[in-house]
Design a protein around this motif. Structure first.
Motif, PDB file in Angstrom:
ATOM      1  N   HIS A 183       0.924  -1.256  -0.174  1.00 42.03           N
ATOM      2  CA  HIS A 183       0.098   0.080  -0.235  1.00 42.03           C
ATOM      3  C   HIS A 183       0.910   1.073  -0.142  1.00 42.03           C
ATOM      4  CE1 HIS A 183      -3.729  -2.073   0.504  1.00 42.03           C
ATOM      5  NE2 HIS A 183      -3.238  -2.757   1.493  1.00 42.03           N
ATOM      6  N   GLU A 208      -6.553   6.065   0.886  1.00 35.24           N
ATOM      7  CA  GLU A 208      -6.679   6.715  -0.492  1.00 35.24           C
ATOM      8  C   GLU A 208      -6.243   5.751  -1.478  1.00 35.24           C
ATOM      9  OE1 GLU A 208      -3.851   9.743  -0.042  1.00 35.24           O
ATOM     10  OE2 GLU A 208      -4.998  10.844   1.806  1.00 35.24           O
ATOM     11  N   GLU A 209      -6.577   4.634  -1.676  1.00 34.14           N
ATOM     12  CA  GLU A 209      -6.499   3.803  -2.530  1.00 34.14           C
ATOM     13  C   GLU A 209      -7.715   2.715  -2.784  1.00 34.14           C
ATOM     14  OE1 GLU A 209      -3.148   0.912  -1.912  1.00 34.14           O
ATOM     15  OE2 GLU A 209      -1.820   2.672  -1.081  1.00 34.14           O
ATOM     16  N   ARG A 210      -8.207   2.497  -4.188  1.00 39.56           N
ATOM     17  CA  ARG A 210      -9.277   1.935  -4.570  1.00 39.56           C
ATOM     18  C   ARG A 210      -8.805   0.516  -4.788  1.00 39.56           C
ATOM     19  NH1 ARG A 210     -12.438   6.042  -8.454  1.00 39.56           N
ATOM     20  NH2 ARG A 210     -12.485   7.895  -7.135  1.00 39.56           N
ATOM     21  N   ASP A 233     -14.800   3.606  -5.196  1.00 35.59           N
ATOM     22  CA  ASP A 233     -14.391   4.703  -4.531  1.00 35.59           C
ATOM     23  C   ASP A 233     -13.599   4.283  -3.492  1.00 35.59           C
ATOM     24  OD1 ASP A 233     -14.148   7.387  -3.655  1.00 35.59           O
ATOM     25  OD2 ASP A 233     -16.375   7.392  -2.809  1.00 35.59           O
ATOM     26  N   VAL A 234     -12.814   5.199  -2.694  1.00 40.81           N
ATOM     27  CA  VAL A 234     -12.067   5.049  -1.403  1.00 40.81           C
ATOM     28  C   VAL A 234     -13.081   4.345  -0.438  1.00 40.81           C
ATOM     29  CG1 VAL A 234     -10.358   6.815  -1.982  1.00 40.81           C
ATOM     30  CG2 VAL A 234     -12.286   7.313  -0.364  1.00 40.81           C
ATOM     31  N   CYS A 254     -18.076   2.219   0.562  1.00 40.60           N
ATOM     32  CA  CYS A 254     -17.309   3.423   0.109  1.00 40.60           C
ATOM     33  C   CYS A 254     -17.929   4.509   0.876  1.00 40.60           C
ATOM     34  CB  CYS A 254     -17.497   3.286  -1.560  1.00 40.60           C
ATOM     35  SG  CYS A 254     -16.898   1.769  -2.384  1.00 40.60           S
TER      36      CYS A 254
END
Length: 619
Positions: A183, A208-210, A233-234, A254
């Protein structure tokens, strides 16, 4: 730490706490707010983390019955605070039953499995607690601040997240078994599952990652994720479950309020990220499913057996529901009422004050017409001595509005007609062609009656000649007096639009009508002039003619001079013709013998002679 929402391990309760330290607990079956708790020190040390734990407790001995009950399992909520304290909140009793103090820094994370010890972290330290004894069992250091912790069901492996790294600890030896790096942002959620073959898997999601990574703890040769899930979405929360046949069910909530459901069969490493099988959305009505505009946000989700428990709404208006995942649709819309709106409707139904219902068919009496109407209130009795009904009494009353008030202001009667939509009242008021009365009535109108009056005038102006003329007078007064209000009203443009089209269509016919009028006037003038006999023209002789004899240019002299000039002109013309004849005869006699030179000389001599003769004649 901000707001946090999570389900209990059994899925029967939902907890929510915010930055102010207020704690709320709902029953998921009924969506009933069971407990609401605010710690006494919430202003100085609010809650920083929360976790569920089930412990066995022996109740206090009863003095009256003098018998001891067996141990029973109690569901507790463990709260970590910024002051380093840990509280145990009993959901059934609604109070804090115990507290622990070891950390001097804010408690960053807490975890506990059923019937096992409690683990807490603060700064660089991890503490293992003995719950029955309420003391520290073990304590060791880690390489950074722990953001999340998760203990396995067999109490053998402890998962911790340090920023973007996942560490697997051996609880007995306090050593790191595996380290997973993949990550790029802080990890916000951890989940663990065990396959039928005994392999342990870890699910990790970053802020902050999908992408959600799936790691294999048992196989030490695999340092990369065995699978990845793509999110729309995050994420804000995750949950997973591995069934007895090795089927993985994973859900992610999300931040935009949707729930993504994934299904995976554990069979080696996946080469491509997996897309969601179903996306669940909660909408308040059917129109939102097509427009995709209004959505009730889903704030939490948990896999329970073959279904998923979800919580949607916003605190303190939250509803819970269990949905079935046996669907092949890529998008699943749940049409549910917004909890906030349903609460408002309940409050309105509780109120005792209700609005009075009135009928639209009402006849109103003005002050002038009321004086002319004589109401007889005699008691009428039927043959069987029964009283007359109210309907028959009203029929005998004369409530006609034939007489219009004689005053200069009809605003009161006009407002009554607009409110009741009585055509008789409106017709008798609006068909008044008196300009002074129209102006005073419009000036006295309230603001809320201007737009309804404008709608009626637009309809009247499309009628016959007299009706349209009177309606134009009313419309002109309304536009002059209430122009500022109409400019500020957004609905005015839609009301006046038909009127603008009507005016433009009538103006387009104005030019041809004027042409037709002019031609008809010409035809009528000709018809009238031909039918009327012409008068004879009478010539009148002058009564007196005066001639001045002293003038040198009298009429006789002028006439004589004109005669002399004509004679001279005639003589000149005769001479020219004689000369031309002589020249023609000379040229014919000489012929071609004289040559070109003699003819030229002769022509010159003849020309000179002609010139001399012309000079003599002119003199």
């Amino acid at each position: 730490m901000g707001e946090r929402v999570c389900f209990s391990p059994c899925g029967n309760y939902l907890v929510h706490f915010n930055v102010s330290g207020r704690l709320r607990i709902w029953e998921t079956e009924t969506s009933y707010l069971k407990q609401e708790f605010t710690p006494g020190s919430h202003l100085s040390s609010p809650c920083s983390c929360v976790a569920w734990i089930s412990v066995y407790n022996s109740p206090v001995k009863s003095k009256k019955k003098k018998r001891k009950f067996g141990e029973r399992q109690v569901l507790l909520l463990v709260l970590g605070t910024d002051a380093g304290q840990i509280y145990f909140f009993n959901v059934a009793e609604g109070e804090v039953v115990a507290s622990l103090k070891e950390h001097n820094r804010p408690v960053s994370s807490i975890t506990a499995a059923a019937g096992t010890d409690l683990y807490s972290s603060a700064e660089n330290n991890i503490v293992q607690w003995d719950i029955p004894e309420k003391k520290v069992k073990r304590k060791w250091k880690c390489n950074g601040n722990v953001c999340n912790m998760l203990i396995s069901d067999d109490n053998s492996i402890l998962l911790t997240s340090l920023s973007s790294t996942v560490l697997c600890w051996n609880v007995e030896t306090h050593t790191i078994l595996r380290k997973f790096e993949g990550h790029k942002s802080n990890i916000i959620g951890l989940s663990m599952g065990v396959s039928p073959a005994g392999e342990k898997y870890v699910f990790s999601a970053a802020a902050e990652e999908r992408l959600v990574n799936v790691w294999n703890i048992t196989n030490t040769n695999l340092n990369k994720p065995v699978a990845m899930f793509t999110l729309p979405d995050v994420p804000s929360g995750i949950s997973s479950n591995i069934s007895s046949n090795g089927l993985v069910t994973f859900v992610a909530v999300c931040k935009r309020g949707s729930l993504s459901v994934y299904s995976l069969q554990l069979n080696g490493q996946c080469s491509k990220p997996l897309k969601p099988k179903t996306t669940v959305l909660v909408t308040p009505d059917e129109s939102s499913t097509k427009k995709k505009t209004e959505v009730v946000p889903i704030i939490a989700g948990k896999v329970v057996g073959k279904g998923v428990k979800i919580a949607f709404g916003s605190s303190p208006f939250i509803s819970c529901e269990t949905i079935d995942l046996n669907t092949n649709d890529s998008e699943l819309y749940l049409i549910r009422q917004d909890p906030r709106r349903s609460t408002k409707k309940k409050e309105e139904s509780i109120k005792k004050v209700k609005s009075v219902e009135t009928s639209s068919h009402v006849d109103y009496l003005s002050s002038a017409s009321a004086n002319s109407v004589s109401l007889k209130r005699d008691r009428l009795v039927l043959e069987n001595e029964e009283k007359v009904t109210m309907e028959s009494l009203l029929e005998k009353m004369n409530l006609s509005t034939k007489n219009i008030p004689s005053g200069d202001n009809l605003a009161h009667l006009l407002v009554q007609g607009l409110n009741s939509q009585d055509r008789d009242i409106l017709r008798k008021v609006l068909l008044t062609p008196n300009e002074n009365k129209i102006r005073s009535t419009v000036e006295s109108l309230p603001a809320q009656a201007v737009l309804p009056l404008l709608k009626i005038l637009v309809n009247l102006i499309q009628g016959r000649t007299f009706t349209s003329q009177v309606a134009a007078m009313w419309l002109q007064a309304v536009l002059r007096i209430h122009v500022s209000q109409l400019l500020a009203d957004e609905n005015c443009s839609s009301v006046i639009a038909p009127l603008m089209g009507l005016v433009e269509s009538r103006l387009s016919c104005l030019g041809p009508l004027y042409q037709l009028k002019g031609r008809l006037n010409l035809l009528l003038d000709q018809a009238t002039s031909s039918s009327v006999p012409r008068k004879p023209v009478i010539e009148f002789e002058p009564l007196l003619v005066y001639q001045d004899n002293d003038s040198p240019l009298n009429s006789n002299c002028l006439l004589e001079e004109e005669d002399d000039d004509d004679k001279e002109n005639d003589e000149d013309d005769d001479r020219w013709t004689d000369l031309l004849n002589e020249d023609m005869s000379v040229e014919s006699i000489n012929g071609d013998d004289d040559g070109d030179e003699d003819s030229s000389h002769e022509s010159e001599d003849s020309n000179e002679n002609n010139d001399d003769e012309m000079e003599e004649s002119s003199s």
